[in-house]
Design a protein around this motif. Structure first.
Motif, PDB file in Angstrom:
ATOM      1  N   ILE A  90      -7.420   9.595  -9.689  1.00 28.58           N
ATOM      2  CA  ILE A  90      -8.610   9.843  -8.887  1.00 28.58           C
ATOM      3  C   ILE A  90      -8.944  11.316  -8.965  1.00 28.58           C
ATOM      4  N   THR A 149     -12.494   7.336 -10.555  1.00 28.13           N
ATOM      5  CA  THR A 149     -11.198   6.696 -10.719  1.00 28.13           C
ATOM      6  C   THR A 149     -11.033   6.103 -12.113  1.00 28.13           C
ATOM      7  N   LYS A 197      -5.935  -3.057 -13.682  1.00 27.32           N
ATOM      8  CA  LYS A 197      -7.367  -3.126 -13.341  1.00 27.32           C
ATOM      9  C   LYS A 197      -7.666  -4.428 -12.609  1.00 27.32           C
ATOM     10  N   SER A 211      -7.276   5.562  -3.834  1.00 28.71           N
ATOM     11  CA  SER A 211      -8.249   6.211  -2.957  1.00 28.71           C
ATOM     12  C   SER A 211      -7.605   7.458  -2.371  1.00 28.71           C
ATOM     13  N   ARG A 255      -6.540  -5.213  -9.768  1.00 30.93           N
ATOM     14  CA  ARG A 255      -5.474  -5.514  -8.798  1.00 30.93           C
ATOM     15  C   ARG A 255      -5.119  -4.291  -7.944  1.00 30.93           C
ATOM     16  N   ARG A 273       0.859  -1.178   0.000  1.00 28.01           N
ATOM     17  CA  ARG A 273       0.000   0.000   0.000  1.00 28.01           C
ATOM     18  C   ARG A 273       0.895   1.227   0.000  1.00 28.01           C
ATOM     19  N   GLN A 327      -3.475   0.952  -3.240  1.00 20.50           N
ATOM     20  CA  GLN A 327      -3.444  -0.414  -2.748  1.00 20.50           C
ATOM     21  C   GLN A 327      -3.120  -1.334  -3.928  1.00 20.50           C
ATOM     22  N   ALA A 348      -2.884   5.084 -12.229  1.00 18.96           N
ATOM     23  CA  ALA A 348      -4.219   5.274 -11.664  1.00 18.96           C
ATOM     24  C   ALA A 348      -4.470   6.755 -11.453  1.00 18.96           C
ATOM     25  N   THR A 358      -6.041  -0.352  -6.419  1.00 18.14           N
ATOM     26  CA  THR A 358      -7.126   0.545  -6.047  1.00 18.14           C
ATOM     27  C   THR A 358      -6.547   1.865  -5.561  1.00 18.14           C
ATOM     28  N   TYR A 418      -7.944   3.510 -14.329  1.00 19.61           N
ATOM     29  CA  TYR A 418      -6.746   2.690 -14.193  1.00 19.61           C
ATOM     30  C   TYR A 418      -6.232   2.289 -15.562  1.00 19.61           C
TER      31      TYR A 418
END
Length: 114
Positions: free
Chosen positions: A51, A57, A64, A70, A66, A19, A81, A49, A68, A59
């Motif tokens: 946001i 969001t 995609k 935020s 896998r 992370r 992540q 990625a 994330t 990617y």
């Protein structure tokens, strides 16, 4: 003075997780769209990625399902992540903040190897 400071990189085996965090200071964080980029040795920097300010969001296809992205506007921090990591994810990962200007962090190394 604007600062973006990435952390959370490291060495991980294939299939593992990391992370990443990017802590921003000196900007009104909620006004900025945030991106994670990566650059592998000998390759161009690529967008991983994105946001938006309202948490939409996007990617790149290779991550995609896998990865994330935020954000926590109260903590001025964006996260990435990364699950089910693969050797081809090995790169220096950078965060970028964009509003009326663009700012980059210094990068954090992610190495995926057995």
């Amino acid at each position: 003075q604007v600062q973006l400071v990435e952390s959370g990189g490291g060495l991980v085996q294939p299939g593992g997780s990391l992370r990443l965090s990017c802590a921003a200071s000196g900007i009104i964080f909620g006004l900025y769209t945030m991106d994670w980029y990566r650059q592998a040795p000998g390759k161009q920097r690529e967008l991983v990625a994105h946001i938006g300010t309202r948490v939409s969001t996007n990617y790149t296809n290779s991550v995609k399902g896998r990865f994330t992205i935020s954000r926590d506007n109260a903590k001025n921090t964006v996260f990435l992540q990364m699950n089910n990591l693969k050797p081809e994810d090995t790169a220096v990962y950078y965060c970028k903040a964009t509003f009326r200007a663009t700012y980059w962090g210094q990068g954090t190394q992610v190495t995926v190897t057995s």
